[in-house]
Design an enzyme around this catalytic site. Sequence first.
Site, PDB file in Angstrom:
ATOM      1  N   LYS A 181       0.806  -1.211   0.000  1.00  0.00           N
ATOM      2  CA  LYS A 181       0.000   0.000   0.000  1.00  0.00           C
ATOM      3  C   LYS A 181       0.838   1.259   0.000  1.00  0.00           C
ATOM      4  O   LYS A 181       0.328   2.337  -0.260  1.00  0.00           O
ATOM      5  CB  LYS A 181      -0.984  -0.017   1.164  1.00  0.00           C
ATOM      6  CG  LYS A 181      -0.370  -0.132   2.522  1.00  0.00           C
ATOM      7  CD  LYS A 181      -1.470  -0.199   3.573  1.00  0.00           C
ATOM      8  CE  LYS A 181      -0.895  -0.650   4.897  1.00  0.00           C
ATOM      9  NZ  LYS A 181      -1.898  -0.991   5.879  1.00  0.00           N
ATOM     10  N   ARG A 182       2.119   1.137   0.263  1.00  0.00           N
ATOM     11  CA  ARG A 182       2.983   2.306   0.143  1.00  0.00           C
ATOM     12  C   ARG A 182       2.937   2.869  -1.270  1.00  0.00           C
ATOM     13  O   ARG A 182       2.923   4.060  -1.479  1.00  0.00           O
ATOM     14  CB  ARG A 182       4.444   1.934   0.476  1.00  0.00           C
ATOM     15  CG  ARG A 182       4.833   2.231   1.880  1.00  0.00           C
ATOM     16  CD  ARG A 182       5.447   3.628   2.083  1.00  0.00           C
ATOM     17  NE  ARG A 182       5.288   4.060   3.460  1.00  0.00           N
ATOM     18  CZ  ARG A 182       4.546   5.106   3.846  1.00  0.00           C
ATOM     19  NH1 ARG A 182       3.907   5.827   2.953  1.00  0.00           N
ATOM     20  NH2 ARG A 182       4.437   5.416   5.101  1.00  0.00           N
TER      21      ARG A 182
END
Length: 494
Positions: A253-254
């Site tokens: 999700k970064r």
Amino acid sequence: MVVRTRLAPSPTGAPHLGSAYAALFNRAFAHQHGGQFILRIEDTDKARSSDASESAILEALRWLGLDWDEGPIVGGPKGPYRQSERISTYEQHIQKLCKLEGAFHCFCTKERLDQIRRQQMLEGKVPKYDGLCLSLSESEVEARLEQGVPHVIRLRVPDEGTCQFTDGVRGEIEIPWSQVDMQVLIKSDGFPTYHFASTVDDHLMEISHVFRGEEWISSYPKHQLVYKYFDWKMPQHYHLPLLRNVDQSKMSKRRNATSINYYRRCGYLPEALLNYLATMGWSMPEEREKFSLEEFYAKFDPNRLSSRGPVFDTEKLSWLNGLYIRELSHDELKRRIYDWAFGENRLDALLTLVQERSERFDDLFRQADYILGDRSALDSQQFDHKSVSQQDCLRILDFADRRFESIEEWDREILYSALKTLSEAMSLKFRDFLFPLFVAIAGRSVALPLFDSLVLLGSDVTRVRLRSAIQTLGGISKKQRKILDREWQGLSRE
RNA sequence: GUCCCCUUCGUCUAGUGGCCCAGGACACUGGGUUUUCAUCCCAGCAACAGGGGUUCGACUCCCCUAGGGGACGCCA
């Protein structure tokens, strides 16, 4: 043989695309063989699991149409289907495993383990348990248990030879036992680790085939060992390739939106998302790219699974989604769009906010544009402010993002107090503190109330917008990240 | 660092020794249809990581190198 497959997510965050991906193949395989697809909640990590996350996962799978034949809510003959409710089962089995000499008690302290791990790293060896407690006699173990010395139970692992197995996707794989750690099976809080709970449950729930992510290949030997000690038949495993970011790293999700809810909120149709996922690492025999779930179930063949990790390309997903949108009947489109925009009382909440600020009906769309659709693209000048520098904006956005990470319940009051506290910790006037957030979320500094907006948008969209705004401001370099990490730790301590 | 996995157009992929000087799709470029836009249609661009074998023949089999990824937690 009855085919039984499962999805075993752990409720520790937003429902992940990877779960949907694995669910898709497991469910397809079970259903095409007239078997069952089981959902099992792996909530053995007390600290990280939450009810909110569990219900979010169930809801996301339902939205996708990936219903389960046995599991939470629907029940089934092999329940309970939540591992936290099966603790006594694991207790019985670990006792048996100790008797079979497949596991042993370990009383080593965290400090000692950290130290040997550091030492081994330094020597360029594989960091793993050195087997100290293996030499404890039965009476010594008894004595320490009676004294209540904190302990874990570890898996006994051969020290030579290789573990061989056949992966349904890759074929023969060999891993030397010397690489395999004496895995903790039971933690000091008495809860099992994934490795133990999952193997015991797969057996008891009579799972015949497992489709799971490639990241599990290296722990396969541990699982195989448990099956061997118990003399159980191991299910056939298929290790699915990992979904990747554009830079080829494991999807995270970064860099990417990984939450199913994000895609839902953005207006992707469940059938399109599923269809797209099915073309990741798999292809129809005649290379058709658009197909329904039913067609997939009919045609799915594990032999056509590929082992190369595919990049999740939202551009192609959007193209597919467009195909699906355009073939919807008018009434169906109307229903879907209404649900998407105003479902779950969104309209009520939105109208209340807009009414107070309205002079004409068309004010609704002018004001709610960034709620109903994506906000406009940003440029860095929008972050110019008389008393907040762009650097401060960057810090505020990053810290808000970190703060949001740990918020379980996406509620107006909770969000308000979280950010209020954060602004105070940063010694910023709340008004100034909110400025970059408005720009990041709404695309402008004047908009509907921030916290109501956040609730309407949900955590996934909110955080994607925050990160996109951070990119607009030039992003965060590794060096900056380190500085921010330190500052964040300081703030969190206070 | 150690072990494991992977390697066809920018991306998703077809290809299981001859059908491949490699096919389809997205994206991109050009053109056509359309009051604009989108859709739709047509065309173009673009790849077998490198090196050794095996074979009459290799994208397909074997080995090496390089590159990428994953795992190495009392997380899952």
